[in-house]
Motif scaffolding. Structure first.
Motif, short mmCIF file in Angstrom:
data_model
loop_
_atom_site.label_atom_id
_atom_site.label_comp_id
_atom_site.label_asym_id
_atom_site.label_seq_id
_atom_site.Cartn_x
_atom_site.Cartn_y
_atom_site.Cartn_z
N GLY A 1 10.09 5.69 2.68
CA GLY A 1 9.95 4.89 3.91
C GLY A 1 9.07 3.69 3.64
O GLY A 1 8.10 3.78 2.88
N VAL A 2 9.42 2.55 4.22
CA VAL A 2 8.58 1.36 4.07
C VAL A 2 8.43 0.65 5.41
O VAL A 2 9.29 0.79 6.29
CB VAL A 2 9.13 0.32 3.04
CG1 VAL A 2 9.14 0.87 1.64
CG2 VAL A 2 10.48 -0.20 3.44
N THR A 3 7.35 -0.09 5.53
CA THR A 3 7.18 -0.95 6.69
C THR A 3 6.71 -2.31 6.18
O THR A 3 5.90 -2.38 5.26
CB THR A 3 6.21 -0.31 7.72
OG1 THR A 3 6.03 -1.20 8.77
CG2 THR A 3 4.88 0.04 7.15
N LEU A 4 7.27 -3.39 6.74
CA LEU A 4 7.01 -4.73 6.21
C LEU A 4 6.63 -5.69 7.34
O LEU A 4 7.14 -5.58 8.45
CB LEU A 4 8.27 -5.29 5.52
CG LEU A 4 8.85 -4.47 4.36
CD1 LEU A 4 10.19 -5.05 3.94
CD2 LEU A 4 7.89 -4.45 3.18
N GLU B 1 0.86 -1.19 0.00
CA GLU B 1 0.00 0.00 0.00
C GLU B 1 0.89 1.23 0.00
O GLU B 1 1.91 1.26 0.71
CB GLU B 1 -0.89 0.00 1.26
CG GLU B 1 -1.84 1.17 1.26
CD GLU B 1 -2.79 1.18 2.44
OE1 GLU B 1 -2.60 0.37 3.37
OE2 GLU B 1 -3.72 2.01 2.41
N THR C 1 5.41 4.08 3.55
CA THR C 1 4.93 5.09 4.50
C THR C 1 5.21 6.51 4.02
O THR C 1 4.49 7.44 4.37
CB THR C 1 5.58 4.88 5.88
OG1 THR C 1 6.98 4.76 5.69
CG2 THR C 1 5.04 3.63 6.55
N GLN C 2 6.29 6.67 3.26
CA GLN C 2 6.65 7.99 2.74
C GLN C 2 7.23 7.83 1.34
O GLN C 2 8.01 6.90 1.10
CB GLN C 2 7.74 8.63 3.60
CG GLN C 2 7.27 9.25 4.87
CD GLN C 2 8.44 9.85 5.61
OE1 GLN C 2 9.24 9.13 6.17
NE2 GLN C 2 8.55 11.17 5.57
N LEU D 1 0.93 4.82 1.13
CA LEU D 1 0.21 5.82 1.93
C LEU D 1 0.38 7.23 1.38
O LEU D 1 -0.43 8.11 1.65
CB LEU D 1 0.68 5.77 3.39
CG LEU D 1 0.46 4.46 4.14
CD1 LEU D 1 1.03 4.54 5.55
CD2 LEU D 1 -1.01 4.10 4.20
N SER E 1 10.74 -1.74 9.73
CA SER E 1 10.43 -0.56 8.94
C SER E 1 11.70 0.26 8.78
O SER E 1 12.63 0.17 9.60
CB SER E 1 9.33 0.27 9.61
OG SER E 1 9.66 0.50 10.95
N SER E 2 11.73 1.05 7.73
CA SER E 2 12.92 1.85 7.46
C SER E 2 12.53 3.08 6.65
O SER E 2 11.64 3.03 5.79
CB SER E 2 13.93 1.00 6.68
OG SER E 2 14.95 1.82 6.18
N GLY E 3 13.21 4.18 6.92
CA GLY E 3 12.96 5.40 6.16
C GLY E 3 14.26 6.15 5.96
O GLY E 3 15.11 6.18 6.85
N THR F 1 12.70 11.33 -0.29
CA THR F 1 12.44 10.57 0.94
C THR F 1 11.68 9.30 0.58
O THR F 1 10.79 9.34 -0.28
CB THR F 1 11.55 11.40 1.90
OG1 THR F 1 12.13 12.69 2.05
CG2 THR F 1 11.42 10.76 3.26
#
Lengths: 472, 205
Positions: free
Chosen positions: A87-90, A4, A76-77, A6, A105-107, A85
């Motif tokens: 960012g992801v979360t898994l 997804e 996420t970003q 965001l 997660s990492s950004g 920029t």
């Protein structure tokens, strides 16, 4: 599963990051199910939201796609301005038991990667992606154990319990739709448990729908309702559905009135404040307050839903915003609680009067004195009255005041000239504040005939009443 | 005489330095323990969508998901699937920005088979940007509720700015919201573990 995005708002999908992660997992030696199959699985199972899956769909992914693991996630970003920029979360979900077995997660932002003279700094999202993905996949589990147990699939698809509040004897209905299918001979009994002890078997309808209605009996209070699934093997599962309340008592309300006490009853001229007080606090579904005259006819009403306002104010007007007649009225409040128990509360009688005090004035004279007899005609007692007599020059000859009538005022003729005339002004106010003011240009003219001056009468003398303004 | 002035000046600058250090030092999460956590091992937890009180559009899913990753990672807890929570919100007619009522919390807790429910709100959330190139910031409140009763057990407040992590020049600063949310979540969870919330083992799951 597609990630997804965001940054794209509600239900955005990021296929670039999804593809990149798929290829990275392939390099780790995992077999990644092709995206076309995933999309087809989502369409078949009507999965409309990415970034999340429910337990049922997780088990379906195992069954239909043969997936041991599901990687879910979100971007996420994702921005190129002011600085690039990403960012992801898994999450990694084991389909055997639906457990999240790993997550990260990492950004990164360009400021995190500043180098001397800007050499080899990433300039696009695509250049930043490998760094973010590498950070996010850090700690990827080496040992992907088999599941410890069975996936606890959420078996209830929908559950309705209504109404929430009932009077004794009123029907309560419960409708359930279950998700799971069972093999013939292994179907569980579907039972509702009401309170701690009562159990009732639900009636089955097609498509795993079950329903039941029962009469809400018993002492007043809250009744929890659970769903029991009883399999032939003896296995049992209990799920809490909700609760309902049995309420047999109507709301208990009193009406306090804020007005003037007058001869044993409340009275008002401008407005009366009606304050409803609940003797037992409870929520109301709706209410209705009306003002009724002595014949029981409704002259004014107001109603609403939910709890009542802290107070009501009536200014003596009817529903057409016209002033009502002088007389006795009562406020009648009806209130229904959430179980529709009705309470009716009637206030004490309220006297409404906006009529100015009526007076009778009689003037006589003999050789020495002039006599003025004042009387009051009206239901409301007087608060005060004042009479002033002046000569033609406006000089004060006599001033008299008091708080009750009848009274006689005498003026010695030695201080006044009958030929020049005597001007007289009378003011009266009753206890409710209704006021009458009369100005007689020449009192001497009245010494022969007797004149009754009351509300609304017109004589040859100037008669001035205050104007009363309706204000409901 | 000259030595005395030097000592006084030295003390004055030392005091200024101490003041600067303590003033800039970031505060840890503030935890209020309203009641004790349930007895026994806590393994199954549901994280409900955080309520977003800011203008950061994707704040709620972002904070909820990153907080979940960190709770899963640091405490090894078994978390209820977001999809299951979403389905229950639909069934119970709860909007994502609404806080469930007590009765709804009990239904959610029972249906998901969780011992604890975590629910939070985002009071402030900003990203890198603006004329001054401000660093991201985050202020959140996280409540731990007992699933059986819906009663609030622990409440935690935490607030952080990206430049609070500066070590030297621009080094150490946190420049992305994702990283800041991750750090704030870690600090809150570490505080909980430090204050007595037990991790879940693979066997307990």
């Amino acid at each position: 599963m597609p990630l997804e995005d965001l940054s794209q708002g509600r239900n955005g999908v990021n296929s670039e990051v999804t593809s990149y992660l798929a290829s990275e997992l392939g390099k780790k030696g995992m077999f990644v199910i092709p995206q076309e199959d995933i999309i087809s699985f989502m369409a078949h199972n009507r999965i409309r939201w990415v970034g999340q899956l429910n337990s049922y769909h997780i088990s379906q992914a195992r069954e239909e796609l043969g997936a041991d693991l599901i990687l879910l996630g979100s971007v996420t970003q994702k921005a190129t301005k002011p600085l690039i920029t990403l960012g992801v979360t898994l999450y990694l979900i084991r389909t055997d038991d639906g457990q999240n077995i790993w997550s990260n997660s990492s950004g990164l932002n360009l400021d995190d990667l500043r180098r001397i003279l800007g050499i080899s700094e990433p300039e696009t999202i695509d250049e930043l992606l490998p760094l973010v993905a590498s950070n996010a996949l850090e700690g990827w589990p080496e040992n992907l154990n088999a599941a410890m147990g069975k996936l606890p699939v959420l078996e209830i698809e929908t559950a309705f319990l209504q109404p929430k509040y009932v009077r004794p004897g009123q029907l309560v209905s419960c409708a359930i739709k279950l998700r799971s299918d069972w093999q013939a001979g292994d179907e569980p009994k579907v039972i509702v448990k009401i309170g701690d002890h009562e159990q009732r078997q639900m009636t089955a309808s097609p498509n795993r729908n079950y329903e039941i209605s029962w009469s809400g009996q018993g002492i007043d209070g809250r009744y929890p309702v659970s769903l029991l699934l009883l399999w032939p093997s003896g296995r049992m599962k209990e799920s809490y559905i909700g609760s309902y309340f049995v309420d047999s008592q109507p709301p208990r309300i009193t009406l306090d009135l804020k007005g003037k006490q007058l001869q044993g009853s409340l009275a008002f001229r401008d407005k009366i404040v009606i304050i409803p007080r609940m003797l037992r606090r409870e929520q109301l579904s709706n209410w209705r307050i009306s003002i009724q005259n002595e014949a029981g006819q409704e002259v004014r009403k107001e109603d609403g839903e939910g709890n009542m306002p802290p107070s009501f104010t009536w200014n003596g007007n009817n529903r057409q915003s016209q002033q009502t007649e002088e007389g006795y009225y009562q406020a009648v409040l009806q209130a229904w609680d959430l179980a529709q128990n009705l309470s009716t509360t009637t206030s004490e009688k309220i006297f409404f009067s906006r009529t100015p005090p009526a007076m009778i004035l009689e003037a006589k004279r003999d050789d020495q004195e002039m006599h003025v007899d004042l009387q009051h005609e009206g239901k409301t007692p007087l608060a005060f009255w004042k009479l002033e007599m002046r000569n033609y020059k406006g000089e004060l000859l006599k001033i008299v005041q008091g708080d009750n009538l009848p009274a006689q005022v005498n003026l010695p003729l030695s201080v006044a000239s009958i030929a020049e005339g005597i001007e007289c002004q009378i003011v009266m106010e009753d206890l409710l504040g209704n006021k009458t003011k009369k100005n007689i240009v020449d009192l001497v003219q009245l010494t022969k005939p007797k004149e009754v001056l009351a509300e609304g009468t017109t004589g040859e003398n100037e008669f001035e009443n205050d104007k009363w303004v309706a204000e409901f | 005489m000259g030595g005395g002035i030097l000592i006084l000046l030295g003390r004055f600058f030392f005091f200024l330095l101490l003041l600067a250090i303590t003033a800039c030092r970031p505060q840890g999460p503030r935890l209020f323990q309203l009641a004790t956590l349930p007895e026994g091992n806590i393994c199954r937890i549901a994280i409900l969508p955080f309520r977003n009180e800011t203008e950061y559009i994707s704040g709620s899913p972002m904070v909820t998901r990153i907080f979940s990753t960190q709770l899963n990672q640091r405490g090894n807890f078994s978390l209820a699937q977001e999809g299951d929570i979403f389905a229950l919100y639909q069934q119970l007619h709860i909007r994502p920005y609404q806080e469930p009522e007590l009765e709804q919390l009990r239904i959610i807790g029972d249906r998901l088979g969780v011992q604890l429910i975590i629910i939070g709100s985002i009071a402030e959330m900003t990203d890198t940007g603006g004329v001054e190139q401000k660093k991201p910031s985050l202020e959140i409140k996280v409540d731990i509720l007992e699933a059986k009763t819906g009663k609030s057990l622990w409440t935690t407040y935490h607030s952080r700015h990206g430049d609070q992590f500066r070590k030297f020049m621009h080094f150490g600063m946190v420049n992305s919201s994702t990283e800041l949310v991750k750090i704030v979540s870690q600090e809150i969870i570490d505080k909980w573990l430090h204050e007595g919330m037990a991790k879940c083992s693979e066997q307990q799951k």
